[in-house]
Design a protein around this motif. Structure first.
Motif, PDB file in Angstrom:
ATOM      1  N   HIS A  45      11.603 140.093  78.713  1.00  0.00           N
ATOM      2  CA  HIS A  45      10.826 139.793  77.500  1.00  0.00           C
ATOM      3  C   HIS A  45       9.412 139.056  77.900  1.00  0.00           C
ATOM      4  CE1 HIS A  45      13.682 140.920  74.748  1.00  0.00           C
ATOM      5  NE2 HIS A  45      14.637 139.655  74.865  1.00  0.00           N
ATOM      6  N   ALA A  46       9.377 138.497  79.049  1.00  0.00           N
ATOM      7  CA  ALA A  46       8.082 137.887  79.447  1.00  0.00           C
ATOM      8  C   ALA A  46       7.131 139.027  79.838  1.00  0.00           C
ATOM      9  CB  ALA A  46       8.231 136.962  80.631  1.00  0.00           C
ATOM     10  N   ALA A  47       7.739 140.006  80.501  1.00  0.00           N
ATOM     11  CA  ALA A  47       6.848 141.260  80.819  1.00  0.00           C
ATOM     12  C   ALA A  47       6.479 142.021  79.494  1.00  0.00           C
ATOM     13  CB  ALA A  47       7.626 142.096  81.715  1.00  0.00           C
ATOM     14  N   ARG A  48       7.271 142.209  78.556  1.00  0.00           N
ATOM     15  CA  ARG A  48       6.975 142.914  77.494  1.00  0.00           C
ATOM     16  C   ARG A  48       5.605 142.142  76.620  1.00  0.00           C
ATOM     17  NH1 ARG A  48      13.228 143.399  76.680  1.00  0.00           N
ATOM     18  NH2 ARG A  48      13.417 145.340  77.608  1.00  0.00           N
ATOM     19  N   LEU A  49       5.684 140.961  76.451  1.00  0.00           N
ATOM     20  CA  LEU A  49       4.940 139.996  76.063  1.00  0.00           C
ATOM     21  C   LEU A  49       3.427 140.003  76.722  1.00  0.00           C
ATOM     22  CD1 LEU A  49       4.396 137.971  73.615  1.00  0.00           C
ATOM     23  CD2 LEU A  49       5.247 136.122  75.299  1.00  0.00           C
ATOM     24  N   ALA A  50       3.557 140.032  78.000  1.00  0.00           N
ATOM     25  CA  ALA A  50       2.705 140.219  78.767  1.00  0.00           C
ATOM     26  C   ALA A  50       1.679 141.542  78.473  1.00  0.00           C
ATOM     27  CB  ALA A  50       2.435 140.071  80.258  1.00  0.00           C
ATOM     28  N   ALA A  51       2.481 142.604  78.434  1.00  0.00           N
ATOM     29  CA  ALA A  51       1.989 143.996  78.183  1.00  0.00           C
ATOM     30  C   ALA A  51       1.348 143.873  76.831  1.00  0.00           C
ATOM     31  CB  ALA A  51       3.020 144.846  78.241  1.00  0.00           C
ATOM     32  N   GLU A 105       2.885 151.301  70.236  1.00  0.00           N
ATOM     33  CA  GLU A 105       4.043 150.484  70.056  1.00  0.00           C
ATOM     34  C   GLU A 105       4.819 150.409  71.440  1.00  0.00           C
ATOM     35  OE1 GLU A 105       6.187 152.150  66.720  1.00  0.00           O
ATOM     36  OE2 GLU A 105       7.629 153.158  67.911  1.00  0.00           O
ATOM     37  N   LEU A 106       5.530 149.287  71.418  1.00  0.00           N
ATOM     38  CA  LEU A 106       6.595 149.243  72.731  1.00  0.00           C
ATOM     39  C   LEU A 106       7.745 149.146  71.933  1.00  0.00           C
ATOM     40  CD1 LEU A 106       6.420 146.349  75.434  1.00  0.00           C
ATOM     41  CD2 LEU A 106       8.236 146.512  73.769  1.00  0.00           C
ATOM     42  N   ARG A 107       8.751 150.113  72.861  1.00  0.00           N
ATOM     43  CA  ARG A 107      10.109 150.036  72.415  1.00  0.00           C
ATOM     44  C   ARG A 107      10.837 150.126  73.696  1.00  0.00           C
ATOM     45  NH1 ARG A 107      12.109 156.067  71.465  1.00  0.00           N
ATOM     46  NH2 ARG A 107      12.009 156.279  73.809  1.00  0.00           N
ATOM     47  N   ASP A 108      11.433 148.664  73.768  1.00  0.00           N
ATOM     48  CA  ASP A 108      12.117 148.314  74.969  1.00  0.00           C
ATOM     49  C   ASP A 108      11.038 148.391  76.208  1.00  0.00           C
ATOM     50  OD1 ASP A 108      14.371 147.847  73.461  1.00  0.00           O
ATOM     51  OD2 ASP A 108      15.342 149.991  73.736  1.00  0.00           O
ATOM     52  N   ASP A 109      11.657 149.208  77.065  1.00  0.00           N
ATOM     53  CA  ASP A 109      10.691 149.415  78.354  1.00  0.00           C
ATOM     54  C   ASP A 109       9.907 150.597  78.473  1.00  0.00           C
ATOM     55  OD1 ASP A 109      11.870 146.932  79.200  1.00  0.00           O
ATOM     56  OD2 ASP A 109      13.398 147.953  79.900  1.00  0.00           O
ATOM     57  N   GLU A 110       9.322 151.129  77.384  1.00  0.00           N
ATOM     58  CA  GLU A 110       8.352 152.082  77.144  1.00  0.00           C
ATOM     59  C   GLU A 110       7.394 151.828  76.251  1.00  0.00           C
ATOM     60  OE1 GLU A 110       9.721 156.630  77.455  1.00  0.00           O
ATOM     61  OE2 GLU A 110      10.491 155.708  75.612  1.00  0.00           O
ATOM     62  N   ARG A 140      11.184 147.951  86.263  1.00  0.00           N
ATOM     63  CA  ARG A 140      11.794 146.467  86.874  1.00  0.00           C
ATOM     64  C   ARG A 140      12.000 146.847  88.192  1.00  0.00           C
ATOM     65  NH1 ARG A 140      15.868 142.676  84.095  1.00  0.00           N
ATOM     66  NH2 ARG A 140      16.413 141.262  85.643  1.00  0.00           N
ATOM     67  N   ARG A 141      11.574 145.964  89.229  1.00  0.00           N
ATOM     68  CA  ARG A 141      11.856 146.161  90.738  1.00  0.00           C
ATOM     69  C   ARG A 141      12.936 145.194  90.894  1.00  0.00           C
ATOM     70  NH1 ARG A 141      12.908 148.185  95.517  1.00  0.00           N
ATOM     71  NH2 ARG A 141      12.696 146.684  97.196  1.00  0.00           N
ATOM     72  N   THR A 198       6.497 145.951  86.447  1.00  0.00           N
ATOM     73  CA  THR A 198       4.997 146.275  86.402  1.00  0.00           C
ATOM     74  C   THR A 198       5.061 147.510  85.340  1.00  0.00           C
ATOM     75  OG1 THR A 198       5.904 148.171  87.979  1.00  0.00           O
ATOM     76  CG2 THR A 198       4.937 146.071  88.840  1.00  0.00           C
ATOM     77  N   LEU A 199       3.497 147.677  85.085  1.00  0.00           N
ATOM     78  CA  LEU A 199       3.005 148.864  84.099  1.00  0.00           C
ATOM     79  C   LEU A 199       1.925 149.505  84.578  1.00  0.00           C
ATOM     80  CD1 LEU A 199       3.118 149.867  81.360  1.00  0.00           C
ATOM     81  CD2 LEU A 199       1.530 148.289  80.612  1.00  0.00           C
ATOM     82  N   GLY A 200       2.437 150.643  85.420  1.00  0.00           N
ATOM     83  CA  GLY A 200       1.314 151.265  86.068  1.00  0.00           C
ATOM     84  C   GLY A 200       0.903 150.280  87.397  1.00  0.00           C
ATOM     85  N   ARG A 201      -0.185 150.073  87.466  1.00  0.00           N
ATOM     86  CA  ARG A 201      -0.611 149.382  88.952  1.00  0.00           C
ATOM     87  C   ARG A 201      -0.565 147.680  88.497  1.00  0.00           C
ATOM     88  NH1 ARG A 201      -3.745 152.243  92.692  1.00  0.00           N
ATOM     89  NH2 ARG A 201      -5.188 150.207  92.911  1.00  0.00           N
TER      90      ARG A 201
END
Length: 342
Positions: free
Chosen positions: A114-120, A227-232, A249-250, A267-270
Motif C-alpha cells: 500500500h505504501a508503494a501504491r500510495l507513492a505511485a 487508474e491503479l488496479r492492485d499492482d498495475e 515487488r522485489r 518499483t515502477l519502471g526506473r
C-alpha cells in the motif's frame, strides 16, 4: 533508548512485543494486565506503576477509551490500537479528554504494497485521485485507505450500504487453518461513500475476508488521468499514448537467490516507490507496518519526527465506518457531520 509499556496482553499485544524486540533503541518495560499471569515481560497491576516514554493500548474496543484517558491524565503519551472508541459518543468524549496526546496504530497505509501504491498515486501518474475501491479489510482500516489515497479531510460524508448473505468455505482465521470443508453463511457489506468535492469510495467486505484466502484482496484508485488496479497502472504516457505499467515487488529468497527470504523494494519502471526500512528481519508486511508505526511513535515522543497517525484521523475513519454499519443495518442513507477533531 525509548521505552513503552503495553496495556493488555492478547493477540495484538504479542505481535507488538515480538516486533519491538527486533527494533534497536526501543524496549518494552512490561504490560498492565488485570489478572496475574505468566508473561514474557514484567507485569503491572495498574498504570500507576508504569514508568515509560509512552504506552500502547491493546485492549477490547469497549475498554480502550477509559484506558487512553487514564494514561493521558497521568501524562503518558498513547499509541492506541484500533479503533480508539466503539461508538460516536465515545469518539467525541475521547477527543474532548485526550485530543492531540494520542496517536493510533493504524498500519494499513504503512504496509509495503500500500505504501508503494500510495507513492505511485502521489507521483501524479494517474492525475488527481477521485475514487478508491477497497475489498480487502474491514471498517476503519478500509476507510483509512480510502481517505489516505484520496487525501480526504474531515468534511461530511454521505453513506449508502446494503448487505447480502451467501455460503462460503472459511479455511483460515486468526489461529491458522480451521479444518473447515463445508460452506457457512458469510455476510458481505457493500457501501458507497461520497466524501464531497468529487471524491468517493466503494467498500466491499465479506466476513473474515482479511484472512480468508478464498477471496482476493482488491484495491482500485481512479484518477483524472488513469487508474491503479492492485499492482498495475493504466495512464497517459504522452500525446495519443496510453500505457499500462506494473508495480514490481522485489522479493529475495526465490530460486537461486541465496540472500534469504525478504521484501526488498517496490518499483515502477526506473523509480523505487518503497524500500523495506527493516532489511534482514524477514518480517511479513503487517510486521513491517507495525515496526514502522512503533518507530515513528518513538520518534514523535522524543520530538524527532511528525505525528504517526493522530487521533483526529483515526476518529474520522471510525466515524465513517460506523456510518457504513448504520446505513447497512437500517437500510438508510447516513450523512456524517463535522466534528470537533476536524
Amino acid at each position: 533508548m525509548t521505552s513503552f509499556a503495553l496495556v493488555g496482553f492478547g493477540f495484538r499485544a504479542r505481535t507488538l512485543l515480538r516486533v519491538a524486540a527486533g527494533l534497536p533503541g526501543l524496549t518494552c518495560v512490561g504490560a498492565v494486565v488485570r489478572s496475574p499471569r505468566e508473561l514474557p515481560v514484567p507485569a503491572f497491576a495498574s498504570l500507576a506503576e508504569v514508568a515509560a516514554d509512552f504506552v500502547v493500548t491493546a485492549v477490547p474496543r469497549a475498554a480502550n477509551p477509559a484506558v487512553i484517558e487514564e494514561a493521558v491524565a497521568r501524562g503518558l503519551p498513547v499509541l492506541a490500537e484500533t479503533p480508539p472508541a466503539p461508538d460516536v459518543a465515545g469518539l467525541r468524549a475521547l477527543w474532548a479528554a485526550a485530543g492531540d496526546s494520542v496517536q493510533v496504530a493504524e498500519q494499513y497505509l504503512l504496509m509495503p504494497a500500500h505504501a508503494a501504491r500510495l507513492a505511485a498515486v502521489r507521483s501524479g501518474i494517474i492525475g488527481t485521485p477521485t475514487q478508491v475501491q477497497v475489498s480487502s479489510t474491514q471498517q476503519y482500516h478500509a476507510v483509512s485507505l480510502m481517505r489516505g489515497f484520496l487525501g480526504a479531510g474531515f468534511g461530511p460524508a454521505t453513506v449508502r450500504a446494503s448487505r447480502t448473505t451467501a455460503p462460503l468455505v472459511d479455511p483460515l482465521d486468526r489461529g491458522g487453518w480451521t479444518g473447515q470443508a463445508e460452506p457457512v453463511a458469510a455476510t458481505t457489506t457493500i457501501a458507497t461513500i461520497d466524501f464531497g468535492d468529487g471524491k468517493s469510495g466503494l467498500y466491499d467486505f465479506t466476513d473474515n475476508q482479511t484472512r480468508n484466502q478464498l477471496r482476493f484482496r482488491r484495491l482500485l484508485v481512479r484518477g483524472t488521468h488513469g487508474e491503479l488496479r492492485d499492482d498495475e497502472i493504466v495512464h497517459l504516457a504522452g500525446p495519443e499514448a496510453i500505457a499500462v505499467s506494473p508495480i514490481r515487488r522485489r522479493q529475495s529468497g526465490h530460486d537461486l537467490d541465496l540472500n534469504g527470504f525478504d521484501t526488498e523494494t517496490f518499483t515502477l519502471g526506473r523509480d523505487v516507490l518503497h524500500r523495506n526500512p527493516f532489511p534482514g528481519r524477514r518480517w511479513n508486511d503487517d510486521e513491517i507496518a507495525t515496526a514502522t508505526i512503533l518507530t515513528r511513535m518513538a520518534d514523535w515522543v522524543r520530538g524527532a519526527g511528525p505525528a504517526p497517525y493522530p487521533l483526529a484521523e483515526a476518529a474520522q475513519d471510525q466515524l465513517i465506518a460506523l456510518a457504513i454499519e448504520r446505513a447497512a443495518d437500517r437500510d438508510e442513507t447516513v450523512t456524517t457531520t463535522g466534528e470537533a477533531w476536524g
